[in-house]
Design a protein around this motif. Sequence first.
Motif, PDB file in Angstrom:
ATOM      1  N   GLN A  72      46.593  34.379  37.696  1.00 55.81           N
ATOM      2  CA  GLN A  72      46.316  35.478  38.678  1.00 55.81           C
ATOM      3  C   GLN A  72      44.734  35.506  38.594  1.00 55.81           C
ATOM      4  O   GLN A  72      44.492  36.403  39.558  1.00 55.81           O
ATOM      5  CB  GLN A  72      47.105  36.671  38.341  1.00 55.81           C
ATOM      6  CG  GLN A  72      48.411  36.606  38.477  1.00 55.81           C
ATOM      7  CD  GLN A  72      49.248  37.874  37.823  1.00 55.81           C
ATOM      8  OE1 GLN A  72      48.983  38.778  38.485  1.00 55.81           O
ATOM      9  NE2 GLN A  72      50.060  38.024  36.924  1.00 55.81           N
ATOM     10  N   LYS A  73      43.951  34.870  38.115  1.00 60.98           N
ATOM     11  CA  LYS A  73      42.428  34.942  38.153  1.00 60.98           C
ATOM     12  C   LYS A  73      42.100  36.568  37.655  1.00 60.98           C
ATOM     13  O   LYS A  73      41.319  37.069  38.534  1.00 60.98           O
ATOM     14  CB  LYS A  73      41.947  34.528  39.313  1.00 60.98           C
ATOM     15  CG  LYS A  73      42.034  32.843  39.492  1.00 60.98           C
ATOM     16  CD  LYS A  73      41.305  32.455  40.834  1.00 60.98           C
ATOM     17  CE  LYS A  73      41.748  31.219  41.220  1.00 60.98           C
ATOM     18  NZ  LYS A  73      42.145  30.026  40.160  1.00 60.98           N
ATOM     19  N   ASP A  75      39.736  39.622  35.915  1.00 64.08           N
ATOM     20  CA  ASP A  75      38.338  39.313  35.755  1.00 64.08           C
ATOM     21  C   ASP A  75      38.366  39.566  34.094  1.00 64.08           C
ATOM     22  O   ASP A  75      37.302  38.859  33.503  1.00 64.08           O
ATOM     23  CB  ASP A  75      37.793  40.758  36.225  1.00 64.08           C
ATOM     24  CG  ASP A  75      37.656  40.460  37.605  1.00 64.08           C
ATOM     25  OD1 ASP A  75      37.167  39.768  38.279  1.00 64.08           O
ATOM     26  OD2 ASP A  75      38.198  41.758  38.338  1.00 64.08           O
ATOM     27  N   ALA A  97      39.006  29.098  31.673  1.00 54.26           N
ATOM     28  CA  ALA A  97      38.973  29.862  32.759  1.00 54.26           C
ATOM     29  C   ALA A  97      37.756  30.666  33.300  1.00 54.26           C
ATOM     30  O   ALA A  97      38.297  31.135  34.358  1.00 54.26           O
ATOM     31  CB  ALA A  97      40.389  30.216  33.124  1.00 54.26           C
ATOM     32  N   ILE A  99      37.425  33.503  32.083  1.00 52.96           N
ATOM     33  CA  ILE A  99      37.869  35.050  31.666  1.00 52.96           C
ATOM     34  C   ILE A  99      37.475  35.426  30.272  1.00 52.96           C
ATOM     35  O   ILE A  99      38.138  35.073  29.355  1.00 52.96           O
ATOM     36  CB  ILE A  99      39.392  35.205  32.117  1.00 52.96           C
ATOM     37  CG1 ILE A  99      39.727  34.662  33.377  1.00 52.96           C
ATOM     38  CG2 ILE A  99      39.733  36.796  31.838  1.00 52.96           C
ATOM     39  CD1 ILE A  99      41.179  34.376  33.699  1.00 52.96           C
TER      40      ILE A  99
END
Length: 306
Positions: A72-73, A75, A97, A99
């Motif tokens: 879900q990308k 932050d 990724a 994050i």
Amino acid sequence: FGVSAYAELPKLKQKDTYKVGFAQTESNNPWRIAESKSMQDVAKTCGWNLVYTDAAGSAAKQVADVESMIAQKVDLIVLAPREEKPLIPAVRKAKKAGIPVILIDRDVDPKLAKVGVDYVTFIGSDFVDQGRRAAEWLVKASKGQGKIVELEGSTGSSPANNRKKGFDDVIAKNTGLKIVASQSGDFSRDKGRQVMQTLLQAHPDVTAVYAHNDEMAIGAISALEAAGKKPGQDVVVVSIDGTRDALTAIASGKMGATVQSSPFFGPIACETARKYARGEKIPGWVKVEDKFYDKSNAQANMADGY
Ligand code: GZL
């Protein structure tokens, strides 16, 4: 180590709102419910759009939950790893990724993962010290004599490993005290009761119970009473967390003492994320200080309970 192991930690851009994943381990006791509420409450004031998951007591599901947050990308991921080892690959995937991960409440195995390389920081209590403080109280309360049953937390979790280490090391120095049995009750009230019931059959002459959390201590108290024992008189009970039920049991004399293990991680998680976004240096361990409750202050501090 591949290049990624040494690559810089992912940054957190400064912006008004963040999509933040919080991967909770389970919601089976007042401590976990208080922690989740603290995180959900702070989301509003911290500008977090919170993606909340509950692993229902399964480390494997918690891994899947973290992976879904990566997809879900989000932050930032705030994670309470249920057990020290199984979450490490997911923490590394988040870094790959881009994050950043902040660990709260429970830690990963420091021999396998590196703070400042794999994740930003660990925000949490000193579990070894909690175990030590519980043992020091018991040495005094028992005048250094007696047979102890130890109820351990969830197998493989950093609180269980370290609360055991802190307690057992102090008891080892007091030869009049002996841990006659030590078994996991998975931090659960009912499992704590069941395990205590079984251990009482093998050790009817137990004089003290050390539970890694209040829920298991309260379960143990019901097992002791069911066996005709008088908790607080024939058997002393010492524990960790500082829940409302524990403070009540201490005030009534059934439990001797409990070391607080604060579940209120929301504000400190928000403050740490904000500092990180500003590019400030974050210490590898943001240590949470814990109070101590016994007969002398439990009633007066009832409002600390949760
Ligand atoms: C401690 C936390 C523990 C509590 C238990 O930080 O992980 O998990 O002590 C809870 O009550 O289940």
